[in-house]
Design a protein around this motif. Structure first.
Motif, PDB file in Angstrom:
ATOM      1  N   THR A   7     -10.243  19.177   4.479  1.00 29.06           N
ATOM      2  CA  THR A   7     -10.397  18.102   3.502  1.00 29.06           C
ATOM      3  C   THR A   7      -9.193  17.172   3.567  1.00 29.06           C
ATOM      4  N   LEU A   8      -9.441  15.883   3.631  1.00 26.31           N
ATOM      5  CA  LEU A   8      -8.382  14.877   3.711  1.00 26.31           C
ATOM      6  C   LEU A   8      -8.073  14.335   2.310  1.00 26.31           C
TER       7      LEU A   8
ATOM      8  N   LYS B 212      -4.183  11.250   7.423  1.00 26.07           N
ATOM      9  CA  LYS B 212      -5.090  11.182   8.566  1.00 26.07           C
ATOM     10  C   LYS B 212      -4.512  11.798   9.851  1.00 26.07           C
TER      11      LYS B 212
ATOM     12  N   ASP C 261      -9.180  15.058  -5.453  1.00 32.89           N
ATOM     13  CA  ASP C 261      -8.045  15.592  -4.709  1.00 32.89           C
ATOM     14  C   ASP C 261      -7.482  16.830  -5.408  1.00 32.89           C
TER      15      ASP C 261
ATOM     16  N   GLN D 106      -4.501  15.553   9.333  1.00 27.97           N
ATOM     17  CA  GLN D 106      -5.882  16.051   9.294  1.00 27.97           C
ATOM     18  C   GLN D 106      -6.506  16.057  10.680  1.00 27.97           C
TER      19      GLN D 106
ATOM     20  N   THR E 135     -11.194   5.967  11.743  1.00 25.36           N
ATOM     21  CA  THR E 135     -12.044   6.973  11.120  1.00 25.36           C
ATOM     22  C   THR E 135     -11.424   8.350  11.268  1.00 25.36           C
ATOM     23  N   GLU E 136     -11.345   9.072  10.164  1.00 26.57           N
ATOM     24  CA  GLU E 136     -10.722  10.395  10.188  1.00 26.57           C
ATOM     25  C   GLU E 136     -11.466  11.351  11.123  1.00 26.57           C
TER      26      GLU E 136
ATOM     27  N   LYS F  42      -7.302   9.056   1.988  1.00 21.61           N
ATOM     28  CA  LYS F  42      -8.446   8.566   2.760  1.00 21.61           C
ATOM     29  C   LYS F  42      -8.382   7.055   2.974  1.00 21.61           C
TER      30      LYS F  42
END
Length: 317
Positions: free
Chosen positions: A48-49, A31, A66, A34, A295-296, A52
């Motif tokens: 794309t993380l 995170k 992934d 990202q 939250t990402e 998560k």
């Protein structure tokens, strides 16, 4: 009848321009990483993380989605060897066409040495050595030994600034059409990071001298940047829970140092921390070094550091 359709030549030109401006497919490991990559990419695309939600990079296992993201990636940003061990082999086998960027190698970045065994107060008190002996026999220190330094370097906003510059340069080289956008977004993010450091310096100053104990040694960079007083760790390795001898030694340490707080982490069992503070004057708190509860996205990094500061002030104050 009036036709609204564009001439074929104009339509083709628009499609070609859109394709040229399309950002590369980017993957980020955790995170905080990202968040910084997303801030630089802005509207050009979303990285794309991999790790998560509330998952921890210390204990994560790759999912099929992934693996698919790594296979299709043009660029992969990760912290590096010594933290995201689950990624090391996957990058070699799945991301064969991608540019893999190990942010621990960011030009100019400060990497602090690992503190001895992770439980950095232990070597200062030889009488505690035997209390930890049983635990050390069962812990696998190889996980962190592969790193040349402490891999939690994102918790220093000055390191984050260097990472942003490196991320922007990497994206611009891979995607020259959007280079100006990356440079502009990076400049704005650098300004936010400078303001964030000044804000947190003022926030944390009143509690800087108060000793506290953390779940594992993830906060050395935050501690060094803001002059905090971390007295020790609950566990040597977050992959291995402490034994009874370690817990007893920490209860004594809390009383000896007059530690105000002992902090758990949301990824791991907080009951251990409650056991340590029971019968002492210390309180139990929670710190989240990887944004498990956040939250990402591009705003996460600032929220992450502010949440650490507020958690410290709330408990230590």
């Amino acid at each position: 009848m009036i036709r609204s359709a564009l001439p074929l030549a104009v339509l083709s030109s628009i499609l070609l321009t859109s394709a040229a401006l399309a950002a590369p497919s980017v993957v980020a490991s955790t995170k905080p990483i990202q968040s910084l990559v997303a801030a630089v990419m802005g509207d050009t695309g979303t990285p794309t993380l991999i790790v998560k939600g509330a998952a921890s990079p210390h204990t994560y296992s790759l999912r099929p989605s992934d693996a698919a993201a790594l296979e299709s990636a043009d660029i992969v940003f990760w912290t590096g060897h010594g933290l995201e061990l689950f990624l090391a082999e996957a990058l070699e086998t799945l991301s064969t066409r991608a540019q893999v960027v190990e942010l621990a190698e960011t030009p100019g970045i400060t990497l602090l040495p690992l503190r001895e065994g992770g439980a950095f107060e232990a070597h200062e008190h030889e009488d505690e050595d035997h209390a930890h002996e049983d635990e050390h026999e069962h812990e696998d220190e190889h996980d962190h030994a592969e790193a040349d330094g402490d891999m939690h370097f994102w918790l220093d906003p000055q390191n984050a600034s260097l990472m942003v510059t490196h991320i922007a340069a990497t994206l611009a080289a891979a995607d020259p059409e959007n280079a100006a956008i990356y440079a502009s977004n990076a400049e704005a993010e650098l300004a936010r990071l400078t303001a964030l450091e000044a804000e947190l310096t003022a926030t944390l100053a009143p509690v800087a001298a108060s000793p506290f104990i953390v779940f594992h040694d993830a906060y050395q960079y935050f501690e060094a940047r803001f002059g905090l007083t971390v007295a020790g760790t609950v566990t040597v390795s977050p992959e291995t829970m402490p034994g009874a001898a370690r817990i007893d030694a920490l209860r004594a340490k809390v009383s000896e140092l007059g530690a105000t707080c002992v902090f758990a982490e949301p990824n791991f069992e907080p009951a251990i921390v409650r056991t340590i503070v029971e019968g002492t004057d210390a309180e139990a708190g929670t710190l989240d070094p990887e944004g498990a509860s956040l939250t990402e996205g591009p705003d996460l990094y600032g929220e992450l550091l502010r949440s650490l500061a507020s958690g410290l002030v709330e408990c230590l104050g």
